[in-house]
Design a protein around this motif. Structure first.
Motif, PDB file in Angstrom:
ATOM      1  N   ASN A 120     -38.700-111.080  61.275  1.00 35.53           N
ATOM      2  CA  ASN A 120     -38.031-110.054  60.459  1.00 35.53           C
ATOM      3  C   ASN A 120     -36.579-109.824  60.858  1.00 35.53           C
ATOM      4  OD1 ASN A 120     -40.533-109.781  59.335  1.00 35.53           O
ATOM      5  ND2 ASN A 120     -40.983-107.784  60.213  1.00 35.53           N
ATOM      6  N   ALA A 121     -35.940-110.854  61.368  1.00 32.05           N
ATOM      7  CA  ALA A 121     -34.548-110.716  61.811  1.00 32.05           C
ATOM      8  C   ALA A 121     -33.621-110.440  60.633  1.00 32.05           C
ATOM      9  CB  ALA A 121     -34.104-111.985  62.521  1.00 32.05           C
ATOM     10  N   LEU A 122     -32.640-109.572  60.857  1.00 29.63           N
ATOM     11  CA  LEU A 122     -31.599-109.322  59.860  1.00 29.63           C
ATOM     12  C   LEU A 122     -30.561-110.422  59.942  1.00 29.63           C
ATOM     13  CD1 LEU A 122     -31.031-105.465  60.278  1.00 29.63           C
ATOM     14  CD2 LEU A 122     -32.232-106.626  58.420  1.00 29.63           C
ATOM     15  N   LYS A 123     -30.140-110.932  58.780  1.00 31.13           N
ATOM     16  CA  LYS A 123     -29.123-111.980  58.739  1.00 31.13           C
ATOM     17  C   LYS A 123     -28.062-111.644  57.702  1.00 31.13           C
ATOM     18  CE  LYS A 123     -31.581-115.924  60.632  1.00 31.13           C
ATOM     19  NZ  LYS A 123     -31.807-117.383  60.519  1.00 31.13           N
ATOM     20  N   LEU A 124     -26.881-112.165  57.915  1.00 31.07           N
ATOM     21  CA  LEU A 124     -25.774-111.921  57.003  1.00 31.07           C
ATOM     22  C   LEU A 124     -25.853-112.862  55.809  1.00 31.07           C
ATOM     23  CD1 LEU A 124     -22.788-111.697  59.548  1.00 31.07           C
ATOM     24  CD2 LEU A 124     -24.256-109.858  58.727  1.00 31.07           C
ATOM     25  N   SER A 125     -25.571-112.332  54.648  1.00 34.19           N
ATOM     26  CA  SER A 125     -25.465-113.171  53.447  1.00 34.19           C
ATOM     27  C   SER A 125     -24.006-113.600  53.278  1.00 34.19           C
ATOM     28  CB  SER A 125     -25.921-112.391  52.225  1.00 34.19           C
ATOM     29  OG  SER A 125     -24.977-111.383  51.924  1.00 34.19           O
ATOM     30  N   ASP A 126     -23.762-114.476  52.331  1.00 30.06           N
ATOM     31  CA  ASP A 126     -22.393-114.914  52.058  1.00 30.06           C
ATOM     32  C   ASP A 126     -21.506-113.759  51.624  1.00 30.06           C
ATOM     33  OD1 ASP A 126     -23.127-117.498  52.681  1.00 30.06           O
ATOM     34  OD2 ASP A 126     -23.453-118.100  50.590  1.00 30.06           O
ATOM     35  N   ALA A 127     -22.118-112.753  50.987  1.00 28.51           N
ATOM     36  CA  ALA A 127     -21.347-111.604  50.501  1.00 28.51           C
ATOM     37  C   ALA A 127     -20.843-110.721  51.633  1.00 28.51           C
ATOM     38  CB  ALA A 127     -22.198-110.778  49.540  1.00 28.51           C
TER      39      ALA A 127
END
Length: 615
Positions: A496-503
């Motif tokens: 359930n890690a949070l990851k950055l999107s391209d936005a």
């Protein structure tokens, strides 16, 4: 209820027979909206694709042509559990109706088939599984068919929220019965689903009728989830004490726990989900349909085709999967046009749960992409700072002005510049290597020294403690909105890690600003006292309320004797109109909404007897 539109035969070219059936059989003075055009299209042998909101009168669009045209109208419906009530409703009107489905004995089936062969039925309801059997198709080929009505036609969509594989095969009706008109109806379909309906049902040449999806009598409210069950109790007690409602939960366990919680707090609540024994589901559904203060707690296994008109509220304790699902489920409130509520408690865990369900499903990549897109639309509705009704209708390609009757209109949320907060969040997610879940990221932001933070030496990060002045609950709200705005996503393959999107990149660079809903600390939840207000009775005098309540008691006893739900006898709206008019003679009832010839003959004298006791 939407206002009736009077149709003059000379100007609308409406069949006098259709109008007389509407008035004399169903007891309605006029058609509404596009009903007249739809009815005329089918009576004249044309196909029709009808998108019309719940409670707007879709069933009349095939029932009246079936009574006007020669032969039997065949209604394809997935709602086996509700066919009996639909048939009972028609029989009360004097319509010769029956159904064929798996709940019947051999003798019952044989009796219906014999009546069908003799031409003694006006309407026949049949499940798609039964219809597609060679025996059933052969039986229909030996009869005169007035029309085919395909109800809940959105079930044909493989991308939709309620797919039924049998619906894809219903194009066989066009092939075997090319000269029989067909009408496909639904209350829920986005543009993609409409295209599928046309393609899979071979409705390329059908005339399309798309009514407004607006249900102005429903008030939409979405609150931040703190203690959902206590919030639910307070909502019901404040707005709908002793009234009918539906509460939707995502899991079977939660359904049963919530129903028990409501019962312990003085409500007459019942559970409904696919894991319960069939006899329990049937008994609970029968009570819900026949009694006027039952709260049904259910998964989405319950509700499609529910015709109960006086459901005053629909509540969600979990986030629906899509706007279509939300619209259809909330649309079960207020079918009688009276003020009703659609209430939902929503939080970050809902987002995580729905994303996980999509990620772990057996669907193809395309299926997951479509479902994530539908969930994005649902999240945008929850997080919108503007009118929820405008947002909901826009999803169905319709424009609207701000309604003044949703929570964001009545209590506009404050919008703030959240760019700095979001930059702190995104930077922290990046600094921890995009490998940690929400709780850990919040601990870093708030400067909490935990065993895991020390283990990974995250106290050394530049983002450690930069959000210490913001509470955990507020950070969760920021994360939820960041996910809704597609700045972050959750990697379920990485715990359930949070990851950055391209936005996220232009936000971190300061090239894009972010608006957030200003956080307000929820009030501490405690169970409030019940309110006894009944919105529908507000316009009645004391005398009229007494008449109305006496009529409801008479209706309850009559329905019990007939073994049908009370609304099959008369809707509350009809009883309220009788209380206002105070008829002294049977003839005074003619022309009141919902009183056709058959009901006038059956119940007119009894109604007048009830009313005259008070005059």
């Amino acid at each position: 209820m939407m206002p009736f539109v009077r149709l003059f035969l000379s100007s609308m070219n409406t069949s006098p027979t259709a109008l007389s059936v509407l008035q004399n059989t169903f007891g309605y003075p006029d058609f509404r909206g596009e009903q007249a055009q739809i009815v005329e299209q089918v009576i004249n042998g044309g196909d029709a694709l009808v998108l019309m909101p719940t409670g707007a009168g879709k069933s009349l669009c095939y029932q009246i042509p079936a009574l006007v045209r020669e032969g039997v109208g065949v209604v394809v419906s997935p709602l086996i559990a509700l066919m009996q009530d639909q048939v009972d409703t028609l029989k009360e009107l004097g319509v010769r109706a029956a159904f064929l489905n798996s709940t019947q004995s051999y003798e019952e089936e044989a009796a219906v088939e014999a009546a069908l062969r003799r031409g003694e039925l006006d309407l026949l309801y049949v499940a798609p599984e039964r219809l597609l059997m060679p025996r059933c198709l052969g039986l229909l080929q030996s009869c005169k068919i007035a029309l085919f009505a395909i109800d809940e036609a959105h079930c044909v969509s493989q991308w939709g929220h309620d797919f039924r594989p049998e619906y894809i095969k219903l194009s066989v009706l066009h092939e075997l019965f090319p000269n029989v008109p067909r009408i496909a109806l639904t209350a829920t379909a986005d543009a993609q689903t409409r295209e599928e309906m046309v393609l899979r049902l071979q409705f390329e040449n059908a005339r399309k009728f798309v009514s407004s999806f607006d249900r102005p009598n429903i008030r939409y409210t979405i609150v931040e989830k703190t203690n959902a069950r206590l919030q639910l109790i307070n909502f019901i007690k404040a707005n709908h004490a002793d009234e009918v409602g539906i509460v939707y939960c995502l899991s079977r366990n939660k359904v049963e726990e919530t129903a028990d919680f409501l019962v312990k707090n003085g409500f007459d609540a019942l559970p409904y989900h696919a894991g319960l024994p069939l006899e329990v589901r049937q008994a609970n559904q029968a009570r819900f349909l026949r009694e006027d203060n039952i709260i049904m707690v259910a998964t989405i296994a319950f509700g499609m085709g529910i015709d109960k008109p006086n459901v005053r509220f629909v509540a969600h304790l979990d986030l629906p999967k899509s706007m279509e699902g939300y619209y259809q489920e909330t649309g079960r409130a207020g079918r009688d046009g009276e003020p009703s509520n659609a209430w939902m408690a929503y939080g970050l865990q809902d987002v995580v749960q729905q994303r996980r369900m999509i990620s772990e499903s057996d669907g193809s990549d395309d299926f997951k992409r479509v479902q994530n897109s539908k969930l994005d639309a649902m999240l945008n509705l929850c997080e919108t700072l503007t009118c929820r009704r405008v947002h909901l209708l826009r999803y169905f390609d319709q424009t609207s002005e701000a309604c003044g009757n949703c929570d964001t209109c009545l209590n506009p949320p404050q919008s703030i510049d959240g760019t700095e907060q979001v930059q702190k969040l995104l930077s922290c997610v990046y600094r921890v290597g995009q490998q940690f879940a929400t709780g850990h990221v919040i601990d870093v932001l708030r400067g909490n020294t935990t065993e895991r933070i020390e283990q990974f030496r995250h106290t050394d990060l530049s983002t450690f403690g930069i959000g210490k002045d913001t509470s955990e609950a507020e950070w969760r709200a920021v994360i939820r909105q960041a996910i809704a705005q597609n700045l972050l996503f959750i990697d379920f393959d990485l715990y359930n890690a949070l990851k950055l999107s391209d936005a996220a990149r232009p936000v971190l660079k300061g090239e894009t600003s972010i608006r957030l809903r200003q956080y307000s600390k929820p009030a501490k939840q405690k169970i409030s006292k019940a309110s006894s207000a009944n919105i529908g009775d507000a316009n009645l005098s004391d005398l009229e309320k007494s008449i109305f309540n006496a009529l409801r008691s008479w209706r309850f006893d009559t329905a019990k004797n007939h073994n049908v739900p009370a609304y099959v006898i008369f809707h509350d709206a009809t009883l309220r109109e009788i209380a206002l008019e105070k008829p002294m003679h049977v003839s005074d009832l003619r022309g009141l909404s919902g009183i056709g010839d058959k009901k006038l003959d059956n119940y007119g004298a009894a109604i007048v007897e009830v009313v005259t006791q008070f005059i």
